[in-house]
Design a protein around this motif. Structure first.
Motif, PDB file in Angstrom:
ATOM      1  N   GLN A 180      56.533  25.571  23.262  1.00  0.00           N
ATOM      2  CA  GLN A 180      55.215  25.586  23.879  1.00  0.00           C
ATOM      3  C   GLN A 180      54.223  24.973  22.892  1.00  0.00           C
ATOM      4  O   GLN A 180      54.518  24.848  21.706  1.00  0.00           O
ATOM      5  CB  GLN A 180      54.799  27.013  24.228  1.00  0.00           C
ATOM      6  N   PRO A 181      53.046  24.571  23.367  1.00  0.00           N
ATOM      7  CA  PRO A 181      52.070  23.945  22.454  1.00  0.00           C
ATOM      8  C   PRO A 181      51.636  24.898  21.347  1.00  0.00           C
ATOM      9  O   PRO A 181      51.597  26.111  21.527  1.00  0.00           O
ATOM     10  CB  PRO A 181      50.902  23.602  23.381  1.00  0.00           C
ATOM     11  N   VAL A 182      51.322  24.323  20.189  1.00  0.00           N
ATOM     12  CA  VAL A 182      50.803  25.081  19.056  1.00  0.00           C
ATOM     13  C   VAL A 182      49.453  24.482  18.668  1.00  0.00           C
ATOM     14  O   VAL A 182      49.314  23.258  18.582  1.00  0.00           O
ATOM     15  CB  VAL A 182      51.782  25.031  17.861  1.00  0.00           C
ATOM     16  N   MET A 183      48.484  25.345  18.452  1.00  0.00           N
ATOM     17  CA  MET A 183      47.152  24.890  18.084  1.00  0.00           C
ATOM     18  C   MET A 183      46.943  24.992  16.577  1.00  0.00           C
ATOM     19  O   MET A 183      47.096  26.065  15.987  1.00  0.00           O
ATOM     20  CB  MET A 183      46.099  25.752  18.793  1.00  0.00           C
ATOM     21  N   LEU A 184      46.647  23.861  15.954  1.00  0.00           N
ATOM     22  CA  LEU A 184      46.245  23.844  14.553  1.00  0.00           C
ATOM     23  C   LEU A 184      44.727  23.718  14.522  1.00  0.00           C
ATOM     24  O   LEU A 184      44.166  22.791  15.110  1.00  0.00           O
ATOM     25  CB  LEU A 184      46.885  22.673  13.811  1.00  0.00           C
ATOM     26  N   SER A 185      44.073  24.619  13.837  1.00  0.00           N
ATOM     27  CA  SER A 185      42.616  24.657  13.854  1.00  0.00           C
ATOM     28  C   SER A 185      42.054  24.314  12.479  1.00  0.00           C
ATOM     29  O   SER A 185      42.421  24.914  11.477  1.00  0.00           O
ATOM     30  CB  SER A 185      42.135  26.049  14.257  1.00  0.00           C
ATOM     31  N   THR A 186      41.163  23.329  12.441  1.00  0.00           N
ATOM     32  CA  THR A 186      40.490  22.951  11.198  1.00  0.00           C
ATOM     33  C   THR A 186      39.300  22.080  11.541  1.00  0.00           C
ATOM     34  O   THR A 186      39.202  21.531  12.637  1.00  0.00           O
ATOM     35  CB  THR A 186      41.443  22.187  10.263  1.00  0.00           C
ATOM     36  N   ASN A 187      38.371  21.967  10.618  1.00  0.00           N
ATOM     37  CA  ASN A 187      37.221  21.099  10.852  1.00  0.00           C
ATOM     38  C   ASN A 187      37.587  19.630  10.688  1.00  0.00           C
ATOM     39  O   ASN A 187      37.275  18.800  11.507  1.00  0.00           O
ATOM     40  CB  ASN A 187      36.079  21.461   9.898  1.00  0.00           C
ATOM     41  N   ARG A 188      38.271  19.336   9.614  1.00  0.00           N
ATOM     42  CA  ARG A 188      38.657  17.944   9.335  1.00  0.00           C
ATOM     43  C   ARG A 188      39.973  17.966   8.591  1.00  0.00           C
ATOM     44  O   ARG A 188      40.113  18.664   7.586  1.00  0.00           O
ATOM     45  CB  ARG A 188      37.579  17.251   8.502  1.00  0.00           C
ATOM     46  N   LEU A 189      40.941  17.212   9.076  1.00  0.00           N
ATOM     47  CA  LEU A 189      42.275  17.279   8.492  1.00  0.00           C
ATOM     48  C   LEU A 189      42.987  15.951   8.660  1.00  0.00           C
ATOM     49  O   LEU A 189      42.989  15.363   9.739  1.00  0.00           O
ATOM     50  CB  LEU A 189      43.079  18.377   9.186  1.00  0.00           C
ATOM     51  N   ASP A 190      43.563  15.459   7.559  1.00  0.00           N
ATOM     52  CA  ASP A 190      44.463  14.307   7.615  1.00  0.00           C
ATOM     53  C   ASP A 190      45.888  14.823   7.458  1.00  0.00           C
ATOM     54  O   ASP A 190      46.153  15.695   6.621  1.00  0.00           O
ATOM     55  CB  ASP A 190      44.153  13.322   6.485  1.00  0.00           C
ATOM     56  N   ILE A 191      46.786  14.283   8.263  1.00  0.00           N
ATOM     57  CA  ILE A 191      48.171  14.774   8.287  1.00  0.00           C
ATOM     58  C   ILE A 191      49.140  13.609   8.160  1.00  0.00           C
ATOM     59  O   ILE A 191      48.938  12.544   8.757  1.00  0.00           O
ATOM     60  CB  ILE A 191      48.457  15.536   9.593  1.00  0.00           C
ATOM     61  N   ILE A 192      50.185  13.810   7.380  1.00  0.00           N
ATOM     62  CA  ILE A 192      51.349  12.925   7.392  1.00  0.00           C
ATOM     63  C   ILE A 192      52.537  13.794   7.791  1.00  0.00           C
ATOM     64  O   ILE A 192      52.858  14.776   7.115  1.00  0.00           O
ATOM     65  CB  ILE A 192      51.613  12.277   6.028  1.00  0.00           C
ATOM     66  N   GLY A 193      53.158  13.454   8.901  1.00  0.00           N
ATOM     67  CA  GLY A 193      54.307  14.208   9.388  1.00  0.00           C
ATOM     68  C   GLY A 193      55.589  13.418   9.225  1.00  0.00           C
ATOM     69  O   GLY A 193      55.644  12.238   9.592  1.00  0.00           O
ATOM     70  N   VAL A 194      56.597  14.039   8.644  1.00  0.00           N
ATOM     71  CA  VAL A 194      57.907  13.412   8.485  1.00  0.00           C
ATOM     72  C   VAL A 194      58.804  13.969   9.587  1.00  0.00           C
ATOM     73  O   VAL A 194      59.213  15.138   9.549  1.00  0.00           O
ATOM     74  CB  VAL A 194      58.511  13.716   7.097  1.00  0.00           C
ATOM     75  N   ARG A 195      59.090  13.149  10.574  1.00  0.00           N
ATOM     76  CA  ARG A 195      59.867  13.617  11.719  1.00  0.00           C
ATOM     77  C   ARG A 195      61.352  13.618  11.365  1.00  0.00           C
ATOM     78  O   ARG A 195      61.880  12.619  10.857  1.00  0.00           O
ATOM     79  CB  ARG A 195      59.632  12.733  12.940  1.00  0.00           C
ATOM     80  N   CYS A 196      62.016  14.719  11.646  1.00  0.00           N
ATOM     81  CA  CYS A 196      63.425  14.889  11.292  1.00  0.00           C
ATOM     82  C   CYS A 196      64.217  15.342  12.511  1.00  0.00           C
ATOM     83  O   CYS A 196      63.723  16.121  13.339  1.00  0.00           O
ATOM     84  CB  CYS A 196      63.586  15.939  10.193  1.00  0.00           C
ATOM     85  N   PHE A 197      65.458  14.888  12.597  1.00  0.00           N
ATOM     86  CA  PHE A 197      66.336  15.435  13.615  1.00  0.00           C
ATOM     87  C   PHE A 197      66.566  16.909  13.306  1.00  0.00           C
ATOM     88  O   PHE A 197      66.760  17.274  12.143  1.00  0.00           O
ATOM     89  CB  PHE A 197      67.670  14.701  13.637  1.00  0.00           C
ATOM     90  N   PRO A 198      66.542  17.761  14.314  1.00  0.00           N
ATOM     91  CA  PRO A 198      66.686  19.200  14.049  1.00  0.00           C
ATOM     92  C   PRO A 198      68.033  19.586  13.465  1.00  0.00           C
ATOM     93  O   PRO A 198      68.148  20.637  12.838  1.00  0.00           O
ATOM     94  CB  PRO A 198      66.465  19.837  15.428  1.00  0.00           C
ATOM     95  N   TRP A 199      69.043  18.733  13.640  1.00  0.00           N
ATOM     96  CA  TRP A 199      70.371  19.055  13.097  1.00  0.00           C
ATOM     97  C   TRP A 199      70.546  18.536  11.666  1.00  0.00           C
ATOM     98  O   TRP A 199      71.609  18.681  11.088  1.00  0.00           O
ATOM     99  CB  TRP A 199      71.476  18.492  13.995  1.00  0.00           C
ATOM    100  N   THR A 200      69.489  17.932  11.099  1.00  0.00           N
ATOM    101  CA  THR A 200      69.572  17.458   9.713  1.00  0.00           C
ATOM    102  C   THR A 200      68.514  18.065   8.789  1.00  0.00           C
ATOM    103  O   THR A 200      68.697  18.084   7.574  1.00  0.00           O
ATOM    104  CB  THR A 200      69.411  15.921   9.638  1.00  0.00           C
ATOM    105  N   VAL A 201      67.405  18.542   9.342  1.00  0.00           N
ATOM    106  CA  VAL A 201      66.259  18.922   8.509  1.00  0.00           C
ATOM    107  C   VAL A 201      66.581  20.068   7.559  1.00  0.00           C
ATOM    108  O   VAL A 201      66.142  20.071   6.401  1.00  0.00           O
ATOM    109  CB  VAL A 201      65.030  19.270   9.388  1.00  0.00           C
ATOM    110  N   PHE A 202      67.382  21.032   7.989  1.00  0.00           N
ATOM    111  CA  PHE A 202      67.654  22.174   7.120  1.00  0.00           C
ATOM    112  C   PHE A 202      68.583  21.790   5.969  1.00  0.00           C
ATOM    113  O   PHE A 202      68.412  22.262   4.836  1.00  0.00           O
ATOM    114  CB  PHE A 202      68.229  23.334   7.935  1.00  0.00           C
ATOM    115  N   ASP A 203      69.560  20.930   6.246  1.00  0.00           N
ATOM    116  CA  ASP A 203      70.408  20.425   5.161  1.00  0.00           C
ATOM    117  C   ASP A 203      69.577  19.601   4.182  1.00  0.00           C
ATOM    118  O   ASP A 203      69.784  19.664   2.965  1.00  0.00           O
ATOM    119  CB  ASP A 203      71.545  19.566   5.723  1.00  0.00           C
ATOM    120  N   LEU A 204      68.636  18.839   4.705  1.00  0.00           N
ATOM    121  CA  LEU A 204      67.798  17.984   3.873  1.00  0.00           C
ATOM    122  C   LEU A 204      66.965  18.812   2.894  1.00  0.00           C
ATOM    123  O   LEU A 204      66.775  18.425   1.737  1.00  0.00           O
ATOM    124  CB  LEU A 204      66.870  17.155   4.759  1.00  0.00           C
TER     125      LEU A 204
END
Length: 226
Positions: free
Chosen positions: A39-63
């Motif tokens: 379900q959607p998740v709300m991130l709350s902040t006034n001003r925010l820069d984000i860098i997201g590293v997208r990972c396959f869910p079957w690899t991220v934990f090993d990584l």
């Protein structure tokens, strides 16, 4: 943040990052792990820069060297946090490409140090190419495994079942198509992506997005007018 078929390692800069949890704001460090969402998740902040590293869910934990889980948000200890200071300076100076290059180099080196499970990798590719519409028996056949073996290894590596992740992959395709082309026929999208009918798509869409596809389309049309 809307659900999709990826987990994300999220770095944030320039302000406080919080997640709305049970009506209360919970501050988050940088980086943190955003797992698969249902379900959607709300991130709350006034001003925010984000860098997201997208990972396959079957690899991220090993990584990251972590046990798998179904946590939506996970705070972890890992040497990767040492990148925060350098990335923050690069982002502050407007050198976004340098920040991305540093992350790419880090994760390329990290990936080279872990063993890749070819069965899970090939299963994930098959699921992605089918936009999440491939039944588990066909996924297992594509990687020459039994359904039981595939399910066991998939659950161990990601914390989720093949069906769970496939559903998110398919929703992601619907979400992207309706956002980019809000005049698309929902019935045609349902047929194209292998839903039983438009009602089936609508139920799944509302489950993940929290709104009906019609309301999402209206929002997308309004956004394109801005």
């Amino acid at each position: 943040m809307l659900p999709d078929g990826y987990a994300e390692i999220i770095f944030h800069f320039g302000g406080a990052c919080c997640i709305l949890d049970n009506g209360e704001l919970q501050p988050l460090p940088s980086p943190f792990l955003m797992g698969l969402l249902d379900q959607p998740v709300m991130l709350s902040t006034n001003r925010l820069d984000i860098i997201g590293v997208r990972c396959f869910p079957w690899t991220v934990f090993d990584l990251l060297g972590l046990p798998s889980s179904q946590d939506k948000v996970r705070i972890f200890e890992h040497p990767i946090v040492q990148l925060q200071s350098a990335l923050n300076k690069q982002v502050r100076d407007g050198r976004i490409e340098d920040a991305l290059d540093q992350l790419k180099e880090y994760f390329w080196n990290a990936r080279s140090r872990i063993a890749i499970d070819s069965m899970l990798f090939d299963a994930g590719i098959a699921m992605r190419e089918a936009n999440g519409a491939m039944p588990i028996r066909q996924v297992a056949a594509a990687v020459h495994a039994t359904v039981r073996t595939l399910e066991r290894k998939f659950k161990q590596s990601s914390g989720y079942t093949v069906k769970d992740v496939s559903g998110l992959m398919r929703f992601e395709q619907v979400r992207n198509q309706l956002w980019l082309s809000p005049n698309s026929s929902i019935a045609d999208v349902a047929y194209e992506l292998g839903y039983t009918d438009q009602s089936h798509l609508s139920r799944e869409f509302k489950r993940y997005a929290g709104v009906a596809p019609g309301a999402f389309v209206r929002k997308a049309r309004e956004a394109k007018k801005l």
